[in-house]
Design an enzyme around this catalytic site. Structure first.
Site, PDB file in Angstrom:
ATOM      1  N   GLU A   1       0.839  -1.211   0.000  1.00 33.66           N
ATOM      2  CA  GLU A   1       0.000   0.000   0.000  1.00 33.66           C
ATOM      3  C   GLU A   1       0.877   1.264   0.000  1.00 33.66           C
ATOM      4  O   GLU A   1       0.580   2.233  -0.686  1.00 33.66           O
ATOM      5  CB  GLU A   1      -0.957  -0.031   1.194  1.00 33.66           C
ATOM      6  CG  GLU A   1      -2.041  -1.099   0.996  1.00 33.66           C
ATOM      7  CD  GLU A   1      -2.943  -1.275   2.196  1.00 33.66           C
ATOM      8  OE1 GLU A   1      -2.404  -1.587   3.278  1.00 33.66           O
ATOM      9  OE2 GLU A   1      -4.159  -1.103   2.068  1.00 33.66           O
TER      10      GLU A   1
ATOM     11  N   GLU B   1      -3.847  -9.603   3.494  1.00 34.92           N
ATOM     12  CA  GLU B   1      -4.660  -9.285   4.674  1.00 34.92           C
ATOM     13  C   GLU B   1      -5.755 -10.309   4.918  1.00 34.92           C
ATOM     14  O   GLU B   1      -6.084 -10.633   6.060  1.00 34.92           O
ATOM     15  CB  GLU B   1      -5.287  -7.890   4.529  1.00 34.92           C
ATOM     16  CG  GLU B   1      -4.320  -6.734   4.756  1.00 34.92           C
ATOM     17  CD  GLU B   1      -3.535  -6.320   3.525  1.00 34.92           C
ATOM     18  OE1 GLU B   1      -3.521  -7.081   2.539  1.00 34.92           O
ATOM     19  OE2 GLU B   1      -2.925  -5.234   3.544  1.00 34.92           O
TER      20      GLU B   1
END
Ligand code: 3HC
Ligand code: NAI
Length: 704
Positions: free
Chosen positions: A105, A125
């Site tokens: 990210e 995740e």
């Protein structure tokens, strides 16, 4: 001033170096450090462009998972990524090792991403029960397209640098190892070529493509729902991507944040994060001195080329370790080698292995009938059939030919490793390495330390396990070790529940609804009913007071219905189809059995099935901990998740028991023990003690 992010200079390039070993997780200090150093670089008139990279072995492996479940500590990672994207100077991410989760990210918040060829990127995740929460669900679809982004985020599967380049996640992949040099050179080129800023959040082309196919999100939702049975976060990921399509970036990010917080609060997140850390903890053997260095293992030998031996040999060949495969007869050797080849060929057919790699692996497997060929092996793993006499004979012979310092391991699933070791003059070099079937596929490796197993032997079998891609867990010597010993408890309850009135399908349905990929009886059919039947017979013969009385499953085995391999077991199977189907003949056998035993069948509630099957296992787990056979409850959880399909999102049996509450389990076990007159269901002393003290298994610490 934060120590974890440094600003270094190379001409006009400002290099932000994240240094938070071992994996540069994005904890609070790193997040703050990135903000501070970025501001410093922006303010420095000498710096025209910024590079972000990781010190040590990797870029950034994501958010700091240890912070989950604790009060949030600003700055939030999402704000850091937004700040990078809004930077007044262009920013380049230079990636080596892994850019996972929050790491990717951060990279997506940069204008450009360059990586070295061995790097991997991913948003895993979902494997922790959450979703990307720092803009990943909004930015990845803008780079890689909606379909690929959903697939990557809902499976959590990483991409190689080359794959990521093709997908548009990376801008360039280069050979080389000096990540600083790679990053600086790329940044200098950006400056020299006068390239435009390229903020990911501004990109819209890939989103436009997806908007032209309005059914895409719904289709993806259905695929994900089917693939990720019972899981919450994969569907939240799809919701977040839907928001990327329909909302402006800012609003999409807000929506992602709300979904992220929702996922963070689920029991599934707690279970999966526990499973993550338990597995890593299990890799550290309790009570083993860090001075115990692994011995070198360059060559391996496997004795027995049957079901297990063939798979074990493949594990080593797969990672380039030569392995000598010894059999007692030529025909068995030929059969074993042919099976290995068939396995590889089927992988090649599925496109998951190059034919040249298959040849390379087959070339590493050296078949033999002679013990003399084992003299060079650093590690020998015996996988002949389950007989103490035969195994002692093999170890006696090995003792004569193996080189000094070679590790002699057995793959026994039940036998006493101490007794096997006694057949040698070097019990310090003997251990168990209990693989699971199919050995080349199953992740779990129960390593067994016998009473004299040397510390460096223990260290070696853990290290080798990791090297061949297994999840190794150290256990002590007892009948069935940890996994099978607990499984026997569940099997026993399942058999009894059917005798009392439940159908095998009902028992299996409760377990699959709980999250196991397979029910108890479907699993017996797969593994072979004869295996458990022989074990129960042996135990009765040995006069084991705890042995289960003859039962309906034994009768099935007596009729030669061993499961899938004989075309039928508890269930019937159509040729070439592994789907279990209820069989009226088996229903009749069970009815007859009940009649003979004078059992009036009763309605057995689902709750009782669940409690008896699982609480009996938890109870056995408590005994295993009490006896020190497993050092930590997390070790048991790791074994059950990786070897027996216990749903990882429930954290494993011991973690799950804590979530249920030990007093509830104790009360239920007492109730069943009394009502059914089954003393073996009485809660163990440790379970009672923890329950009465208001504690859970998590309160136990490993013996040092
Ligand atoms: N946070 C905290 N600790 C972490 C961590 C993380 N993200 N990743 C790894 N660690 C720790 C491990 O617990 C272990 O600690 P220990 O030595 O005390 O046991 C140590 O780092 C080394 O880890 P491994 O033993 O797993 O080392 P490997 O070299 O085998 O693997 C890895 C490295 C591939 C990076 C692997 O650790 C991994 O997959 N880590 C998790 C990656 C991940 O899931 N990232 C996403 C996090 S969630 C997120 O980013 C949310 C965001 O969207 C907001
Ligand atoms: P198997 O019967 O498929 O294979 C055993 C092989 O050993 C045969 O090919 C046989 O010819 C060979 N053999 C027998 N005596 C030998 C000797 N003296 N020297 C060399 N080779 C010899 O058995 P399987 O299922 O592979 O089991 C092997 C071991 O693994 C057993 O100890 C078993 O308990 C254990 N195990 C089995 C699991 C399974 O699911 N099958 C799972 C985990 C462990």
């Amino acid at each position: 001033m934060s120590e974890m992010v440094k600003l270094e200079r190379s001409g006009k390039v400002g290099v932000l170096v994240v240094d938070n070993p071992p994996v540069n997780a994005l904890g609070q200090a790193v997040r703050q450090g990135l903000l501070d150093r970025l501001a410093e670089a922006e303010a420095d008139p000498e710096i025209a462009i910024v590079v972000i990279l990781g010190a040590g072995r990797t870029f950034m492996a994501g958010a700091d998972i240890r912070e989950f479940g604790k009060p949030p500590m600003p700055p939030a990672l999402g704000d850091v990524v937004d700040r990078i994207e809004a930077s007044r100077k262009p920013v380049v991410a230079a990636i080596h090792g892994t850019a996972f989760g929050g790491g990717l990210e951060v990279a997506m918040g940069c204008d450009y991403r360059v990586a070295i060829a061995s790097a991997k990127v991913g948003l895993p995740e979902v494997t922790l029960g959450i979703l990307p929460g720092a803009g990943g669900t909004q930015r990845l679809p803008r780079l890689a397209g909606v379909e690929a982004a959903i697939d990557m985020m809902t499976t959590g599967a990483p991409k190689s640098a080359r794959e990521a380049l093709e997908l548009g996640i990376l801008d360039e992949v280069v050979e080389g190892a000096d990540i600083r040099g790679v990053g600086v050179a790329f940044a200098e080129r950006v400056l020299a070529e006068g390239r435009q800023r390229r903020r990911t959040g501004d990109l819209d082309e890939r989103l436009q493509e997806a908007r032209r196919d309005p059914g895409m999100i719904e289709k993806a939702r259905q695929v994900v729902e089917k693939r990720s049975r019972n899981l919450v976060s994969p569907l939240l990921i799809v919701d977040a991507v839907e928001a990327a399509l329909s909302l402006p970036l800012r609003e999409g990010l807000k929506k992602e944040r709300a979904l992220f917080v929702r996922a963070l609060e689920t029991p599934q997140r707690r279970g999966l994060v526990h499973a993550f850390f338990a597995q890593r903890e299990a890799a550290k053997v309790a009570g083993l001195s860090p001075d115990a260095r692994p011995r070198d293992v360059g060559e391996v030998a496997v004795i027995g080329a049957g079901t297990m031996g063939g798979g074990i040999a493949m594990c080593f060949a797969n990672v380039g370790i030569p392995v000598t495969l010894l059999e007692s007869e030529q025909s068995a050797l030929d059969r074993g080698v042919a099976t290995i080849r068939r396995n590889y060929e089927s992988t090649v057919k599925k496109g998951r292995l190059q034919s040249a790699d298959m040849d390379k692996r087959m070339g590493l497997i050296r078949p033999t009938l002679s013990y003399d060929d084992l003299a060079q092996a650093d590690l020998v793993i015996e996988a002949i059939f389950e007989s103490m006499e035969a195994k002692k004979d093999v170890f006696g012979r090995l003792d004569k030919v193996a080189k000094p310092g070679a590790i002699l391991a057995t793959n026994t699933s039940t036998l006493d490793v101490n007794e096997i070791a006694s057949a040698t003059t070097r019990p310090q070099d003997v251990a168990g390495m209990h693989f699971f079937s199919p050995a080349n596929v199953m992740k779990l490796l129960e390593n067994v330390r016998a009473s004299q197993t040397a510390p460096d032997v223990q260290a070696t079998i853990m290290e080798v396990g990791k090297r061949i891609g297994k999840v190794p867990v150290m256990v002590g010597v007892c009948y069935g070790f940890v996994g099978n010993r607990m499984l026997h408890r569940r099997t026993r309850e399942a058999i009894d529940l059917v005798e009392e009135g439940a159908s095998p399908e009902a028992v299996d349905a409760v377990l699959t609804d709980f999250g196991f990929p397979m029910g108890q009886f479907a699993m017996s059919d797969l593994a072979g009913i004869d295996v458990g039947w022989r074990i129960r017979q042996e135990r009765r013969k040995a006069g084991d007071p705890d042995a289960q009385a003859p039962n309906w499953l034994d009768r099935l085995a007596e009729q030669g219905r061993f499961g899938q391999k004989t075309g039928g077991g508890v269930y019937a199977y159509e040729p070439g189809d592994r789907t279990p189907r209820p069989d009226p003949a088996v229903a009749k056998l069970i009815e007859d059995w009940r009649r003979e035993k004078n059992v009036a069948p009763r309605i057995v509630e689902e709750q009782e099935i669940l409690e008896r099957c699982l609480y009996a296992m938890v109870n056995e787990g408590a005994k295993i901990l009490d006896e020190g056979i497993a050092a930590r409850p997390g070790d048991i959880d790791t074994i059950w998740i990786n070897g027996y399909g216990f749903p990882a999102y429930r954290g494993g049996p011991m973690f799950w028991a804590d979530e249920v509450g030990l007093p509830i389990i104790v009360e239920a076990l007492e109730k069943y023990a009394a009502k059914l007159d089954r003393p073996h269901l009485q809660p163990s002393p440790l379970l009672r003690r923890l329950a009465s003290e208001g504690k859970g298994f998590a309160s136990l610490t490993a013996p040092s």
